[in-house]
Design a protein around this motif. Structure first.
Motif, short mmCIF file in Angstrom:
data_model
loop_
_atom_site.label_atom_id
_atom_site.label_comp_id
_atom_site.label_asym_id
_atom_site.label_seq_id
_atom_site.Cartn_x
_atom_site.Cartn_y
_atom_site.Cartn_z
N ASP A 45 -13.88 9.86 9.83
CA ASP A 45 -14.71 8.85 10.47
C ASP A 45 -14.61 7.50 9.75
N VAL A 46 -14.15 7.54 8.49
CA VAL A 46 -14.10 6.30 7.69
C VAL A 46 -12.66 5.84 7.46
N VAL A 47 -11.78 6.75 7.06
CA VAL A 47 -10.38 6.37 6.78
C VAL A 47 -9.46 7.38 7.42
N LYS A 48 -8.24 6.94 7.63
CA LYS A 48 -7.20 7.80 8.16
C LYS A 48 -5.95 7.64 7.30
N GLU A 49 -5.06 8.62 7.36
CA GLU A 49 -3.81 8.54 6.60
C GLU A 49 -3.04 7.27 6.98
N GLY A 50 -2.56 6.56 5.94
CA GLY A 50 -1.82 5.33 6.16
C GLY A 50 -2.67 4.09 6.06
N ASP A 51 -4.01 4.24 6.07
CA ASP A 51 -4.88 3.08 5.94
C ASP A 51 -4.74 2.48 4.54
N VAL A 52 -4.85 1.16 4.47
CA VAL A 52 -4.85 0.46 3.19
C VAL A 52 -6.30 0.09 2.87
N VAL A 53 -6.79 0.58 1.75
CA VAL A 53 -8.19 0.37 1.40
C VAL A 53 -8.28 -0.11 -0.04
N GLU A 54 -9.37 -0.80 -0.34
CA GLU A 54 -9.66 -1.20 -1.70
C GLU A 54 -10.56 -0.16 -2.33
N VAL A 55 -10.20 0.26 -3.54
CA VAL A 55 -10.98 1.26 -4.25
C VAL A 55 -11.11 0.84 -5.70
N LYS A 56 -12.10 1.42 -6.35
CA LYS A 56 -12.35 1.13 -7.76
C LYS A 56 -12.17 2.42 -8.54
N VAL A 57 -11.51 2.32 -9.70
CA VAL A 57 -11.34 3.49 -10.56
C VAL A 57 -12.65 3.75 -11.28
N VAL A 58 -13.20 4.97 -11.03
CA VAL A 58 -14.47 5.35 -11.63
C VAL A 58 -14.25 6.02 -12.97
N SER A 59 -13.26 6.91 -13.03
CA SER A 59 -13.00 7.61 -14.29
C SER A 59 -11.61 8.21 -14.26
N VAL A 60 -11.08 8.48 -15.45
CA VAL A 60 -9.82 9.19 -15.63
C VAL A 60 -10.08 10.26 -16.68
N ASP A 61 -9.92 11.53 -16.28
CA ASP A 61 -10.24 12.60 -17.23
C ASP A 61 -9.06 12.86 -18.16
N ARG A 62 -9.26 13.81 -19.05
CA ARG A 62 -8.24 14.08 -20.06
C ARG A 62 -6.95 14.62 -19.46
N GLU A 63 -7.03 15.20 -18.30
CA GLU A 63 -5.84 15.71 -17.64
C GLU A 63 -5.15 14.65 -16.78
N GLY A 64 -5.71 13.44 -16.78
CA GLY A 64 -5.11 12.37 -16.01
C GLY A 64 -5.57 12.29 -14.57
N LYS A 65 -6.54 13.10 -14.17
CA LYS A 65 -7.06 13.05 -12.79
C LYS A 65 -7.95 11.83 -12.62
N ILE A 66 -7.71 11.14 -11.53
CA ILE A 66 -8.36 9.84 -11.31
C ILE A 66 -9.42 9.99 -10.21
#
Length: 804
Positions: A664-685
């Motif tokens: 309902d908000v985004v679809k594949e291929g959409d270009v969106v602005e996002v903010k990085v909230v956290s990056v864990d020790r395994e590199g997951k963003i």
């Protein structure tokens, strides 16, 4: 007879051996120092008729097997000599040639073959010593011996025969040829050394050479052959006197003509007059002595010039001993060249250019000492028209290679390091006119062309050629010598340097017993001339230009982590080739993560840098990125924020209000602005879209802000607390914050909980009433039944609970 003798020099044994190898040569010596071994042979045959010069050839040959290597190329064998071999050949030729008797014109060949190389002890000075020993024990007429000594200064201490590793740490590096009572030849460089420091190094070399000279004499006494009888043809004294009567008075005038061409025309007229006069007087006797009479004419010319220089202090072109010829400098005269300069001193003129390139333009040096790369090199050309002559153009000769090496040595220490200026630099000096010291014109013009190219050199460099004329107690030191003065003088030395000190020196000394006082005076006078020339150069171009030529490549350097190099290169070089094809730049990647991007098009460089930065960038917490939605799941959307780097926008982070379906908000291929909230020790963003959206107005905005703050306070954007946590919002379920808790399919690699065999509840039966108030849950706030889940069934991908 086999003889092997040694002497300690520089803390190691220097061994000379003869009588075992190459016994058919007229003289052969095997020199060993460390594990470097070089065989030197000397052979002299009969004179070829009609020669008017001494046909001496000195060859220095490196065999690759000496270092345990196989030659490259298709033929897999040694071919033409490399520049370093030619320079080593010149080191032998220059001190040996003057010691043959005058008039000796027999074919003579000296060959030095490197048989073993330990890659630490250089063989060039050993070849000179071996050549001297081979000539001295042979039957070839020769007035030796001499010894080659390499002198370095490391940490303020003078060292004889420094190793290759020690030479890198030396601020003085000289090769000195010494006889029993004189210094015969000097070749080397320094890091702006003072004149006193150089003289100390020369005296140290002469002292170090004495035991080696004793060793050569000892071998000569043991196995030396008697010298061949040689008597140079002599002109009758009466004819000599008659030549002097005919030409001396006219030579005094002809040699003082300033213009070289007019002066040489005067010489030709005098030769013609002498020939015509003596033909009439001597008849057939003249023809029999023609070559000797021409040689006597040159002797009279030298005698006349040397006499008035010593007696009157005046030189061929009317100058005194210290005056420098008029100097003219011009920079930037070639518009499409990266840097150019015209340098003229008297009748010597050179146009010198500088070209800037990338690391792919570095010159690979594959020698016995190992493989290396040169990022600065200078080429000197001497076309025949520079002296008004015609000759075949067949590539650079030994003289040109030697002069180029001297000029290169003079400037190289002033070139900025690659960390400061990551360019490969090539200087080419084209001699357009020559009347003395054209190699010094290459130094001066080369420095100006570097400055014109915008190279931030450490200090400007100039060079000057000096001469010496000595007779008995009389001597004259000449600054900025002409070609004729070079030929008839007793010492020719070239000194290059900055205002602070000497960077390169080359000396060829033809007389014995040169005192330290004369050497000191000569070097001090050379310094005065060098400073004068530097002043004239700086009048034309006071400092390096602030910008490079618009046609020069722009090299921009960035640093990446070494483990990110693979991202730039790509599989099979696919990525880097794609960047080059797309932008047209040149990209060099070093092992330490240094990336150089070069092009004359600044926009292309910027584009390539943007691609590289994108490939190697790492997400920063709090930074906002514009990314592409790559995949959608029921618990959120994966957004690619950097090339090959994506993160999860949880469904709770898509909007300020409750979102039932990600689609309902985004679809594949959409270009969106996002903010990085956290990056864990395994590199997951973890990403958030709602944090970059404008807040709703009024109370809804306040609540949305509070929910975001609360979510960020929970473990840096981690999952929301369980229901029993006191921090959970008590608002309606539909409007309350969902937090950052992922659905079960987003829990990563978390293993399933092992509950084991759960024991039955105490007393069995139902759970019983809830604690603290028990009873039913009570009506939902707002009334009504719980709405059905979308699509029914279980909650998303969450598996049913194990209630055993």
């Amino acid at each position: 007879m086999y003889v092997r003798e040694s002497v300690m020099v520089g803390g190691r044994a220097l061994t000379l051996e003869t009588g075992r190898l190459a016994k058919q040569a007229h003289g052969s010596v095997l020199v060993t120092y460390g594990e470097t071994m070089i065989l030197v042979t000397a052979v002299s045959q009969e004179e070829r008729p009609g020669l008017d010069f001494f046909p001496l050839t000195c060859e220095f040959i490196e065999k690759t097997y000496a270092a345990g290597k196989i030659p490259g190329g298709f033929f897999k064998r040694e071919a033409r000599q490399r520049d370093e071999e030619i320079l080593s050949s010149r080191l032998m030729d220059r001190p040996l040639r003057p010691l043959f008797p005058d008039g000796f014109k027999k074919d003579t060949q000296i060959i030095a073959t490197v048989l073993s190389s330990d890659k630490q002890n250089k063989a060039d000075v050993l070849a000179l010593t071996g050549a001297s020993a081979a000539l001295h024990i042979s039957d070839i007429p020769w007035n030796g011996p001499v010894v080659g000594i390499r002198v370095g200064r490391k940490s303020g201490e003078l060292v004889a025969y420094p190793t290759a590793a020690e030479i890198e740490q030396c601020d003085i590096d000289l090769v000195v040829a010494c006889s029993r009572d004189a210094i015969v030849m000097v070749e080397g460089g320094a890091a702006e050394a003072t004149e006193n420091d150089l003289i100390d190094a020369l005296m140290f070399a002469h002292q170090t050479a004495q035991p080696v000279l004793d060793l050569i004499e000892k071998i000569r006494a043991a196995v030396g052959k008697p010298k061949r009888a040689f008597q140079a043809p002599q002109l009758e004294e009466s004819i000599k006197a008659r030549v002097a009567e005919i030409v001396d008075a006219d030579l005094r005038n002809a040699t003082r003509v300033t213009d070289k061409k007019a002066r040489y025309e005067g010489y030709s007229s005098l030769k013609k007059k002498l020939s015509e006069t003596l033909v009439q007087e001597l008849g057939d006797k003249y023809l029999a002595n023609e070559r000797l009479i021409k040689a006597e004419f040159e002797e009279r010319k030298a005698h006349v010039v040397r006499s008035y220089v010593l007696d009157e202090g005046r030189r061929i072109d009317g100058r005194d001993t210290k005056t420098i010829r008029p100097i003219m400098c011009e920079a930037g005269l070639l518009p499409r060249v990266h840097g150019s300069a015209l340098f003229q001193r008297g009748e010597t003129q050179a146009i010198v250019t500088t070209t800037l390139g990338t690391s792919t333009d570095e010159q690979k040096i594959d020698s016995l000492m190992g493989e290396s790369w040169k990022r600065f090199y200078l080429h000197y050309n001497f076309p025949p028209f520079s002296t008004g002559e015609t000759k075949p153009m067949r590539g650079p000769g030994r003289r040109e290679i030697g002069h180029g090496a001297l000029a290169e040595r003079a400037i190289v220490r002033m070139v900025p390091p690659p960390e400061q200026f990551p360019y490969t630099i090539r200087i080419v000096s084209e001699t357009l006119e020559s009347n003395g010291s054209s190699s010094m014109a290459a130094v001066c013009g080369g420095c100006l062309s570097l400055m014109d190219a915008g190279v931030p050199i450490k200090s400007p460099v100039a060079g000057i050629a000096m001469g010496l004329i000595a007779e008995g107690d009389k001597y004259a030191i000449l600054s900025d010598i002409l070609g004729d003065e070079d030929h008839l003088g007793d010492m020719d030395f070239k000194v290059c340097g900055t205002a602070r000190g000497v960077t390169a020196i080359q000396m060829d000394i033809k007389i014995a017993g040169l005192s330290r006082a004369i050497l000191q005076q000569a070097l001090d006078q050379a310094r005065e001339g060098r400073l004068h020339i530097l002043g004239k150069m700086l009048e034309a171009l006071p400092a390096p230009r602030p910008e490079l030529s618009q046609y020069a490549p722009r090299i921009t350097t960035i640093k990446v982590k070494p483990d990110q190099i693979r991202l730039i290169i790509g599989p099979g070089g696919k990525t880097i080739k794609g960047i080059v094809d797309q932008t047209g730049v040149t990209i060099d990647v070093e092992d330490d993560g240094t990336v150089n991007v070069a092009s004359s098009d600044s926009d292309a460089v910027k584009k390539a840098l943007d691609i590289i930065k994108g490939l190697t960038a790492e997400p920063e917490v709090g930074a906002v990125y514009k990314g592409t939605v790559k995949r959608i799941t029921d618990f959120g959307a994966f957004v690619e924020i950097l090339p090959n780097t994506d993160g999860l926008v949880h469904i709770s982070e898509l909007a300020h209000t409750r979102v039932e379906r990600v689609e309902d908000v985004v679809k594949e291929g959409d270009v969106v602005e996002v903010k990085v909230v956290s990056v864990d020790r395994e590199g997951k963003i973890r990403l958030s879209r709602r944090e970059v959206l404008p807040l709703p107005e009024g109370e809804a905005g306040v609540q949305a802000k509070a929910r975001m703050d609360q979510a960020r306070e929970r473990d840096g954007g981690g999952p929301p607390p369980r229901r029993s946590d006191p921090g959970r919002s008590e608002g309606p379920r539909g409007d309350g914050p969902r937090g950052d808790r992922p659905r079960s399919s987003d829990r990563g690699d978390r293993p399933p909980r092992d509950r084991g065999d759960r024991p039955p509840r105490e007393g069995g039966g139902d759970r019983g009433p809830r604690a603290e108030g028990g009873g039913d849950r009570g009506p939902r706030e707002g009334g009504g039944d719980r709405p059905p889940r979308e699509g029914g069934g279980e909650r998303g991908d969450r598996p049913p609970r194990d209630r055993r």
